[in-house]
Design a protein around this motif. Structure first.
Motif, PDB file in Angstrom:
ATOM      1  N   LEU A 103     -66.267 101.931 111.772  1.00 15.09           N
ATOM      2  CA  LEU A 103     -65.264 101.527 110.783  1.00 15.09           C
ATOM      3  C   LEU A 103     -63.879 101.464 111.423  1.00 15.09           C
ATOM      4  O   LEU A 103     -63.110 100.520 111.178  1.00 15.09           O
ATOM      5  CB  LEU A 103     -65.256 102.503 109.615  1.00 15.09           C
ATOM      6  N   ALA A 104     -63.576 102.464 112.263  1.00 11.28           N
ATOM      7  CA  ALA A 104     -62.281 102.470 112.954  1.00 11.28           C
ATOM      8  C   ALA A 104     -62.173 101.283 113.904  1.00 11.28           C
ATOM      9  O   ALA A 104     -61.114 100.647 114.002  1.00 11.28           O
ATOM     10  CB  ALA A 104     -62.103 103.784 113.715  1.00 11.28           C
ATOM     11  N   ASP A 105     -63.262 100.975 114.591  1.00 15.30           N
ATOM     12  CA  ASP A 105     -63.266  99.827 115.500  1.00 15.30           C
ATOM     13  C   ASP A 105     -63.059  98.519 114.730  1.00 15.30           C
ATOM     14  O   ASP A 105     -62.304  97.634 115.166  1.00 15.30           O
ATOM     15  CB  ASP A 105     -64.588  99.754 116.265  1.00 15.30           C
ATOM     16  N   ALA A 106     -63.740  98.397 113.590  1.00 17.21           N
ATOM     17  CA  ALA A 106     -63.605  97.184 112.775  1.00 17.21           C
ATOM     18  C   ALA A 106     -62.163  97.017 112.289  1.00 17.21           C
ATOM     19  O   ALA A 106     -61.621  95.897 112.314  1.00 17.21           O
ATOM     20  CB  ALA A 106     -64.553  97.243 111.580  1.00 17.21           C
ATOM     21  N   ASP A 107     -61.537  98.122 111.880  1.00 19.04           N
ATOM     22  CA  ASP A 107     -60.142  98.055 111.426  1.00 19.04           C
ATOM     23  C   ASP A 107     -59.202  97.695 112.571  1.00 19.04           C
ATOM     24  O   ASP A 107     -58.239  96.939 112.395  1.00 19.04           O
ATOM     25  CB  ASP A 107     -59.722  99.400 110.819  1.00 19.04           C
ATOM     26  N   GLN A 108     -59.500  98.221 113.755  1.00 25.06           N
ATOM     27  CA  GLN A 108     -58.670  97.926 114.924  1.00 25.06           C
ATOM     28  C   GLN A 108     -58.759  96.449 115.299  1.00 25.06           C
ATOM     29  O   GLN A 108     -57.743  95.807 115.579  1.00 25.06           O
ATOM     30  CB  GLN A 108     -59.099  98.799 116.094  1.00 25.06           C
ATOM     31  N   HIS A 109     -59.979  95.924 115.301  1.00 24.50           N
ATOM     32  CA  HIS A 109     -60.153  94.508 115.607  1.00 24.50           C
ATOM     33  C   HIS A 109     -59.480  93.638 114.546  1.00 24.50           C
ATOM     34  O   HIS A 109     -58.906  92.587 114.861  1.00 24.50           O
ATOM     35  CB  HIS A 109     -61.639  94.167 115.695  1.00 24.50           C
ATOM     36  N   SER A 110     -59.554  94.071 113.311  1.00 23.77           N
ATOM     37  CA  SER A 110     -58.926  93.318 112.219  1.00 23.77           C
ATOM     38  C   SER A 110     -57.405  93.268 112.388  1.00 23.77           C
ATOM     39  O   SER A 110     -56.784  92.226 112.159  1.00 23.77           O
ATOM     40  CB  SER A 110     -59.284  93.961 110.876  1.00 23.77           C
ATOM     41  N   LYS A 111     -56.816  94.403 112.790  1.00 26.67           N
ATOM     42  CA  LYS A 111     -55.363  94.443 112.994  1.00 26.67           C
ATOM     43  C   LYS A 111     -54.943  93.533 114.146  1.00 26.67           C
ATOM     44  O   LYS A 111     -53.960  92.792 114.046  1.00 26.67           O
ATOM     45  CB  LYS A 111     -54.911  95.871 113.274  1.00 26.67           C
ATOM     46  N   LYS A 112     -55.693  93.607 115.264  1.00 27.61           N
ATOM     47  CA  LYS A 112     -55.372  92.737 116.398  1.00 27.61           C
ATOM     48  C   LYS A 112     -55.507  91.271 115.995  1.00 27.61           C
ATOM     49  O   LYS A 112     -54.703  90.425 116.409  1.00 27.61           O
ATOM     50  CB  LYS A 112     -56.304  93.051 117.567  1.00 27.61           C
ATOM     51  N   PHE A 113     -56.516  90.977 115.203  1.00 27.86           N
ATOM     52  CA  PHE A 113     -56.727  89.609 114.717  1.00 27.86           C
ATOM     53  C   PHE A 113     -55.522  89.131 113.911  1.00 27.86           C
ATOM     54  O   PHE A 113     -54.998  88.036 114.137  1.00 27.86           O
ATOM     55  CB  PHE A 113     -57.993  89.563 113.855  1.00 27.86           C
ATOM     56  N   GLN A 114     -55.065  89.961 112.988  1.00 28.59           N
ATOM     57  CA  GLN A 114     -53.924  89.593 112.150  1.00 28.59           C
ATOM     58  C   GLN A 114     -52.652  89.411 112.980  1.00 28.59           C
ATOM     59  O   GLN A 114     -51.859  88.504 112.716  1.00 28.59           O
ATOM     60  CB  GLN A 114     -53.693  90.668 111.073  1.00 28.59           C
ATOM     61  N   ASP A 115     -52.470  90.251 113.984  1.00 29.87           N
ATOM     62  CA  ASP A 115     -51.281  90.138 114.847  1.00 29.87           C
ATOM     63  C   ASP A 115     -51.306  88.821 115.624  1.00 29.87           C
ATOM     64  O   ASP A 115     -50.265  88.158 115.781  1.00 29.87           O
ATOM     65  CB  ASP A 115     -51.222  91.312 115.822  1.00 29.87           C
ATOM     66  N   LEU A 116     -52.473  88.437 116.112  1.00 26.22           N
ATOM     67  CA  LEU A 116     -52.604  87.186 116.863  1.00 26.22           C
ATOM     68  C   LEU A 116     -52.326  85.977 115.975  1.00 26.22           C
ATOM     69  O   LEU A 116     -51.636  85.039 116.390  1.00 26.22           O
ATOM     70  CB  LEU A 116     -54.008  87.080 117.461  1.00 26.22           C
ATOM     71  N   ILE A 117     -52.843  85.996 114.749  1.00 22.90           N
ATOM     72  CA  ILE A 117     -52.601  84.887 113.822  1.00 22.90           C
ATOM     73  C   ILE A 117     -51.127  84.808 113.460  1.00 22.90           C
ATOM     74  O   ILE A 117     -50.543  83.712 113.376  1.00 22.90           O
ATOM     75  CB  ILE A 117     -53.459  85.046 112.554  1.00 22.90           C
ATOM     76  N   ALA A 118     -50.484  85.961 113.251  1.00 22.96           N
ATOM     77  CA  ALA A 118     -49.057  85.982 112.921  1.00 22.96           C
ATOM     78  C   ALA A 118     -48.219  85.433 114.074  1.00 22.96           C
ATOM     79  O   ALA A 118     -47.249  84.692 113.853  1.00 22.96           O
ATOM     80  CB  ALA A 118     -48.617  87.403 112.580  1.00 22.96           C
ATOM     81  N   THR A 119     -48.599  85.790 115.302  1.00 23.76           N
ATOM     82  CA  THR A 119     -47.887  85.277 116.480  1.00 23.76           C
ATOM     83  C   THR A 119     -48.044  83.764 116.585  1.00 23.76           C
ATOM     84  O   THR A 119     -47.076  83.038 116.850  1.00 23.76           O
ATOM     85  CB  THR A 119     -48.416  85.948 117.759  1.00 23.76           C
ATOM     86  N   TYR A 120     -49.260  83.308 116.388  1.00 26.02           N
ATOM     87  CA  TYR A 120     -49.526  81.860 116.438  1.00 26.02           C
ATOM     88  C   TYR A 120     -48.748  81.117 115.355  1.00 26.02           C
ATOM     89  O   TYR A 120     -48.215  80.024 115.597  1.00 26.02           O
ATOM     90  CB  TYR A 120     -51.026  81.608 116.271  1.00 26.02           C
ATOM     91  N   GLU A 121     -48.652  81.707 114.183  1.00 25.07           N
ATOM     92  CA  GLU A 121     -47.987  81.052 113.057  1.00 25.07           C
ATOM     93  C   GLU A 121     -46.505  80.831 113.323  1.00 25.07           C
ATOM     94  O   GLU A 121     -45.888  79.934 112.741  1.00 25.07           O
ATOM     95  CB  GLU A 121     -48.169  81.908 111.802  1.00 25.07           C
ATOM     96  N   ASN A 122     -45.926  81.623 114.215  1.00 28.18           N
ATOM     97  CA  ASN A 122     -44.485  81.505 114.515  1.00 28.18           C
ATOM     98  C   ASN A 122     -44.176  80.460 115.575  1.00 28.18           C
ATOM     99  O   ASN A 122     -43.015  80.294 115.953  1.00 28.18           O
ATOM    100  CB  ASN A 122     -43.940  82.867 114.963  1.00 28.18           C
ATOM    101  N   THR A 123     -45.198  79.761 116.072  1.00 26.93           N
ATOM    102  CA  THR A 123     -44.948  78.706 117.053  1.00 26.93           C
ATOM    103  C   THR A 123     -44.554  77.415 116.343  1.00 26.93           C
ATOM    104  O   THR A 123     -44.556  77.331 115.122  1.00 26.93           O
ATOM    105  CB  THR A 123     -46.197  78.454 117.923  1.00 26.93           C
ATOM    106  N   GLN A 124     -44.216  76.416 117.145  1.00 29.84           N
ATOM    107  CA  GLN A 124     -43.830  75.103 116.591  1.00 29.84           C
ATOM    108  C   GLN A 124     -45.109  74.340 116.225  1.00 29.84           C
ATOM    109  O   GLN A 124     -45.710  73.681 117.062  1.00 29.84           O
ATOM    110  CB  GLN A 124     -43.010  74.330 117.624  1.00 29.84           C
ATOM    111  N   LEU A 125     -45.494  74.436 114.963  1.00 33.83           N
ATOM    112  CA  LEU A 125     -46.765  73.866 114.517  1.00 33.83           C
ATOM    113  C   LEU A 125     -46.654  72.363 114.279  1.00 33.83           C
ATOM    114  O   LEU A 125     -45.630  71.871 113.790  1.00 33.83           O
ATOM    115  CB  LEU A 125     -47.224  74.553 113.228  1.00 33.83           C
TER     116      LEU A 125
END
Length: 222
Positions: A84-106
């Motif tokens: 469960l902790a691993d799943a939450d950790q992967h989920s957080k990293k996933f959200q951070d990556l999407i947020a970083t991508y969203e801030n680029t010039q789309l």
């Protein structure tokens, strides 16, 4: 030009050569700066997003693997908590990556797909949490079945959209790189052309002035 004095003619040639050198220098500077800007744009808005999107897809798959282990009734309670902790950790990293991508010039295509991606992510997280709640209540088999039927399908859609976005950015980077090579070829031809013209004009002007000087000397001697 023939009515000018020798000194004025020489100065005119020097000025003309200075103009040609200035044009060559400005052309090289302008396109070098443009190339630098294009390369920076490709790196920040295309190549890095490809990396982030692929990493996000890897995190989603790793999170899915952790979920499968969590929902496995055969694992111990301690192992389930670790999953469960691993799943939450992967989920957080996933959200951070999407947020970083969203801030680029789309680009328009990305702006069209991004809301769909975020919607699928939201649905998946909701269904994922329901499956987790069932597992924590000791209903692992029921939670597993619920996740397969309601969560996994949305995770597959998320990964499909991530793949489409990554492929779009990779293709766009390739197109910009191709255009950059074409621009570079044009610049080289322009600089060579201007240099040749300047050289020919200088030779012609020098030849013309030398003839004028020779004629005047001949007149003075005679």
């Amino acid at each position: 030009f023939q009515n000018l004095k020798i000194g004025a003619k020489i100065i005119s040639i020097v000025v003309l050569m200075g103009i040609f050198m200035g044009v060559v220098g400005f052309t090289g500077y302008y396109f070098s700066r443009k190339l630098s800007t294009d390369l920076d744009n490709v790196y920040k808005n295309y190549l890095l997003p490809v990396q982030w999107l692929n990493d996000a897809r890897n995190q989603s798959r790793a999170g899915e693997a952790a979920m499968m282990e969590l929902l496995n009734s055969a694992v111990s309670k301690e192992r389930a908590q670790k999953s469960l902790a691993d799943a939450d950790q992967h989920s957080k990293k996933f959200q951070d990556l999407i947020a970083t991508y969203e801030n680029t010039q789309l680009q328009p295509f990305e702006k069209e797909l991004l809301p769909k991606l975020k919607e699928e992510i939201s649905i998946y997280r909701t269904e994922r949490q329901k499956a987790i709640n069932l597992a924590l209540a000791g209903k692992n088999a029921e939670g597993y079945q619920y996740f397969i039927q309601n969560g996994a399908v949305h995770l597959d859609k998320v990964n499909q959209l991530l793949t489409e976005l990554a492929e779009f950015n990779s293709k766009s980077a390739g197109e910009i790189n191709k255009q950059g090579k074409q621009d570079s070829s044009v610049v080289i031809q322009m600089i060579l052309g201007i240099t040749v013209i300047a050289l020919l004009l200088s030779l012609f002007a020098g030849w013309a002035i030398s003839r004028m000087i020779a004629r005047r000397l001949q007149t003075v001697v005679t």
